[in-house]
Design a protein around this motif. Structure first.
Motif, PDB file in Angstrom:
ATOM      1  N   ARG A  19       1.586  -7.963   5.447  1.00  0.00           N
ATOM      2  CA  ARG A  19       1.107  -8.320   4.118  1.00  0.00           C
ATOM      3  C   ARG A  19      -0.415  -8.305   4.097  1.00  0.00           C
ATOM      4  O   ARG A  19      -1.056  -8.692   5.079  1.00  0.00           O
ATOM      5  CB  ARG A  19       1.588  -9.719   3.720  1.00  0.00           C
TER       6      ARG A  19
ATOM      7  N   GLU B 141      -5.800  -9.527  -7.584  1.00  0.00           N
ATOM      8  CA  GLU B 141      -4.642  -8.732  -7.969  1.00  0.00           C
ATOM      9  C   GLU B 141      -3.903  -8.219  -6.738  1.00  0.00           C
ATOM     10  O   GLU B 141      -2.696  -8.198  -6.691  1.00  0.00           O
ATOM     11  CB  GLU B 141      -5.082  -7.544  -8.820  1.00  0.00           C
TER      12      GLU B 141
ATOM     13  N   ASP C 144       7.522 -11.265  -3.921  1.00  0.00           N
ATOM     14  CA  ASP C 144       8.799 -11.153  -3.227  1.00  0.00           C
ATOM     15  C   ASP C 144       9.625  -9.979  -3.742  1.00  0.00           C
ATOM     16  O   ASP C 144      10.798 -10.106  -4.042  1.00  0.00           O
ATOM     17  CB  ASP C 144       9.589 -12.459  -3.360  1.00  0.00           C
TER      18      ASP C 144
ATOM     19  N   TYR D 183      -1.711   4.394 -11.423  1.00  0.00           N
ATOM     20  CA  TYR D 183      -1.198   3.881 -10.152  1.00  0.00           C
ATOM     21  C   TYR D 183      -2.218   3.027  -9.426  1.00  0.00           C
ATOM     22  O   TYR D 183      -1.879   2.039  -8.802  1.00  0.00           O
ATOM     23  CB  TYR D 183      -0.782   5.058  -9.276  1.00  0.00           C
TER      24      TYR D 183
ATOM     25  N   LEU E   5       0.931  -2.781  -9.400  1.00  0.00           N
ATOM     26  CA  LEU E   5       1.542  -3.597  -8.356  1.00  0.00           C
ATOM     27  C   LEU E   5       2.113  -2.703  -7.263  1.00  0.00           C
ATOM     28  O   LEU E   5       2.051  -3.022  -6.087  1.00  0.00           O
ATOM     29  CB  LEU E   5       2.694  -4.430  -8.936  1.00  0.00           C
ATOM     30  N   GLN E   6       2.700  -1.575  -7.685  1.00  0.00           N
ATOM     31  CA  GLN E   6       3.317  -0.681  -6.706  1.00  0.00           C
ATOM     32  C   GLN E   6       2.282  -0.231  -5.670  1.00  0.00           C
ATOM     33  O   GLN E   6       2.591  -0.132  -4.487  1.00  0.00           O
ATOM     34  CB  GLN E   6       3.937   0.525  -7.408  1.00  0.00           C
TER      35      GLN E   6
ATOM     36  N   LEU F 180       2.004  -2.907  -3.184  1.00  0.00           N
ATOM     37  CA  LEU F 180       3.200  -2.989  -2.335  1.00  0.00           C
ATOM     38  C   LEU F 180       3.208  -1.855  -1.314  1.00  0.00           C
ATOM     39  O   LEU F 180       3.586  -2.042  -0.159  1.00  0.00           O
ATOM     40  CB  LEU F 180       4.463  -2.927  -3.193  1.00  0.00           C
ATOM     41  N   ASP F 181       2.811  -0.673  -1.748  1.00  0.00           N
ATOM     42  CA  ASP F 181       2.729   0.456  -0.822  1.00  0.00           C
ATOM     43  C   ASP F 181       1.672   0.165   0.249  1.00  0.00           C
ATOM     44  O   ASP F 181       1.889   0.408   1.436  1.00  0.00           O
ATOM     45  CB  ASP F 181       2.360   1.742  -1.571  1.00  0.00           C
TER      46      ASP F 181
ATOM     47  N   MET G 120      13.100 -13.723   1.705  1.00  0.00           N
ATOM     48  CA  MET G 120      11.860 -12.972   1.556  1.00  0.00           C
ATOM     49  C   MET G 120      12.128 -11.480   1.724  1.00  0.00           C
ATOM     50  O   MET G 120      13.061 -11.058   2.367  1.00  0.00           O
ATOM     51  CB  MET G 120      10.840 -13.423   2.612  1.00  0.00           C
ATOM     52  N   SER G 121      11.261 -10.685   1.156  1.00  0.00           N
ATOM     53  CA  SER G 121      11.464  -9.253   1.239  1.00  0.00           C
ATOM     54  C   SER G 121      10.994  -8.712   2.584  1.00  0.00           C
ATOM     55  O   SER G 121      11.418  -7.673   3.019  1.00  0.00           O
ATOM     56  CB  SER G 121      10.722  -8.548   0.116  1.00  0.00           C
TER      57      SER G 121
ATOM     58  N   ALA H 254       5.473   2.857   4.791  1.00  0.00           N
ATOM     59  CA  ALA H 254       5.367   3.520   3.491  1.00  0.00           C
ATOM     60  C   ALA H 254       4.516   4.776   3.565  1.00  0.00           C
ATOM     61  O   ALA H 254       3.603   4.884   4.386  1.00  0.00           O
ATOM     62  CB  ALA H 254       4.758   2.552   2.476  1.00  0.00           C
TER      63      ALA H 254
ATOM     64  N   VAL I 289       2.694   7.566   0.576  1.00  0.00           N
ATOM     65  CA  VAL I 289       2.458   7.816  -0.854  1.00  0.00           C
ATOM     66  C   VAL I 289       1.792   9.173  -1.018  1.00  0.00           C
ATOM     67  O   VAL I 289       0.855   9.491  -0.277  1.00  0.00           O
ATOM     68  CB  VAL I 289       1.525   6.762  -1.496  1.00  0.00           C
TER      69      VAL I 289
ATOM     70  N   PRO J 212       2.446   9.224  -8.779  1.00  0.00           N
ATOM     71  CA  PRO J 212       2.456   8.711  -7.423  1.00  0.00           C
ATOM     72  C   PRO J 212       3.913   8.587  -6.972  1.00  0.00           C
ATOM     73  O   PRO J 212       4.726   7.975  -7.657  1.00  0.00           O
ATOM     74  CB  PRO J 212       1.826   7.324  -7.564  1.00  0.00           C
TER      75      PRO J 212
ATOM     76  N   HIS K 278       9.408   4.353   1.078  1.00  0.00           N
ATOM     77  CA  HIS K 278       9.429   3.302   2.089  1.00  0.00           C
ATOM     78  C   HIS K 278      10.664   3.505   2.956  1.00  0.00           C
ATOM     79  O   HIS K 278      11.759   3.700   2.431  1.00  0.00           O
ATOM     80  CB  HIS K 278       9.495   1.907   1.441  1.00  0.00           C
TER      81      HIS K 278
ATOM     82  N   ARG L  63      14.613  -5.182  -3.086  1.00  0.00           N
ATOM     83  CA  ARG L  63      14.346  -6.014  -4.259  1.00  0.00           C
ATOM     84  C   ARG L  63      13.443  -5.235  -5.225  1.00  0.00           C
ATOM     85  O   ARG L  63      12.287  -4.965  -4.928  1.00  0.00           O
ATOM     86  CB  ARG L  63      13.722  -7.346  -3.844  1.00  0.00           C
TER      87      ARG L  63
ATOM     88  N   PRO M 231       1.867  -5.229 -17.270  1.00  0.00           N
ATOM     89  CA  PRO M 231       2.332  -4.501 -16.076  1.00  0.00           C
ATOM     90  C   PRO M 231       1.950  -5.178 -14.764  1.00  0.00           C
ATOM     91  O   PRO M 231       2.454  -4.790 -13.719  1.00  0.00           O
ATOM     92  CB  PRO M 231       1.635  -3.147 -16.211  1.00  0.00           C
TER      93      PRO M 231
END
Lengths: 141, 261
Positions: A75, A105, A113, A127, A131-132, A135-136, B1-2, B10, B12, B19, B23, B157, B166
């Motif tokens: 993370r 952010e 989660d 992009y 959020l993606q 996460l990536d 938890m994830s 990952a 990209v 994009p 994963h 998830r 967003p």
């Protein structure tokens, strides 16, 4: 792996600059706010349980930007921007706002989660702020 | 938890103007096998874009539209996608119609199958990942998602983006296998066109459809976004697909089989 990590740093750098652009003009982000990555590649250092990846300095139309992220247990636990445009008073004013927002952010997305995001079609430009993207980023490299 | 004990990695890349992130979950994520499969997915998507992009003058699709290429002489993908366009129109009672879209450049309406090419292509390319025995994978193409979780791994998830913001998540779906597609106006404004009036559809903010295939989940979501809340009875009748719809005023409605909450 190196290429992907580089891409991440370019992305985060572009995000900083898109924030700057929007703040200063109030118009939509420009298509293809391109940046040129010139330096050799990210360097990773371990510190305090997390690993810090320091990106290369990216030359952009607004000036040089360098981003460092700290990843702990997959993370992002910290985002730092050691190098950013500060050539004039306007730059400094914008960065005082945009850099904390970027950091917040990126960290907020880590706490949702979730593994991925389904949403209205995200374009390549959008992009960078999504959020993606965060996460990536947590699993790149 | 994830985050789990299973290692996750990952990738990209920007393909088809989107994009596309992949994963993988498994034990050998840094080996050549995983990397090669991922590279094959991206290579295939780039190939589809070269043949079917309405934004590229040199694509087979553009040449066909200009009358310079017959489907029989083009890449076989063109005829396949033209047939899928007809099927999509039938399945959605005319609410998904590639013939009635404004062109990417100024001018009259033109044939734009992008709305189904993405789901179709991503699903087709995902077979490279399906061959990775024992791996979990999650493919996200610009907000449309296809996942697989093998036995022994947790479900993926999938957060549904809040249509008004967003940066927030509205709902979370735990998925082991299948597609989650969302159509709406959060990022690009009112870009979904009502094929009957050829004007932007504004009765919904977002429609999410889950189901076995990304192609049809995506087509159904786009059709429902164009049709508005009146699409609910039609969505209810779709075998194997469930939908969640957010109206213009912010009301959330779903089909009866939608996984709670």
């Amino acid at each position: 792996m190196r290429r992907i990590t580089l891409w991440l740093f370019s992305t985060v750098a572009a995000l900083v600059l898109l924030f700057s652009y929007r703040t200063s003009t109030g118009s939509p982000a420009p298509a293809g706010a391109a940046q040129t990555t010139t330096a050799t590649g990210p360097a990773a250092t371990a510190a305090g349980g997390g690993k810090t990846y320091t990106g290369s300095v990216a030359a952009t139309r607004w000036g040089d930007v360098q981003v460092a992220i700290t990843v702990t247990d997959g993370r992002i636990t910290d985002v730092a921007v050691p190098v950013y445009p500060s050539g004039n008073g306007k730059d400094q004013e914008i960065n005082a706002y945009a850099l904390p927002v970027l950091r917040q952010e990126t960290l907020a997305a880590q706490n949702a989660d979730i593994d991925t995001v389904s949403g209205a079609t995200v374009t390549s430009d959008g992009y960078r702020e999504s959020l993606q993207a965060a996460l990536d980023a947590a699993h790149l490299g | 938890m994830s985050t789990t004990a299973v290692p996750q990695r990952a990738w990209v890349e920007q393909v088809m103007g989107l994009p596309v992130s992949i994963h993988l979950r498994g034990d050998r994520l840094t080996g050549a096998e995983a990397g090669d499969r991922v590279a094959a997915v991206y290579a295939e998507l780039r190939q589809v874009d070269a043949v079917l992009s309405p934004y590229r003058d040199d694509s087979d699709l553009s040449a066909w539209e200009r009358g310079a290429l017959r489907p029989a002489d083009a890449d076989p993908m063109l005829a396949l996608v033209l047939a899928l366009g007809d099927e999509a129109r039938r399945r959605t009672e005319g609410w998904f119609d590639p013939r009635a879209l404004p062109g990417p450049r100024p001018g009259g309406p033109r044939y734009d199958p992008s709305g189904l090419v993405k789901g179709w292509a991503v699903e087709r390319a995902a077979r490279h990942l399906a061959g990775l025995d024992g791996y979990g994978w999650c493919l996200n193409a610009g907000g449309d998602v296809l996942v697989h979780a093998p036995d022994g791994q947790p479900a993926w998830r999938v957060g549904l983006e809040h249509p008004r913001d967003p940066a927030r998540i509205m709902r979370v779906l735990a998925c082991r296998s299948g597609a989650v597609a969302t159509s709406g106006s959060a990022h690009r404004g009112a870009h979904i066109i009502d094929p009957h009036t050829r004007r932007p559809a504004t009765a919904t903010r977002a429609v999410t459809v889950t189901g076995p295939t990304l192609l049809w989940a995506d087509v159904h979501a786009t059709a429902a976004a164009a049709r508005g809340p009146a699409a609910l009875p039609w969505l209810e009748g779709l075998d194997g697909y469930e939908a969640l719809l957010v109206t213009r005023s912010g009301l959330v409605r779903s089909t009866t089989g939608w996984p709670a909450p």
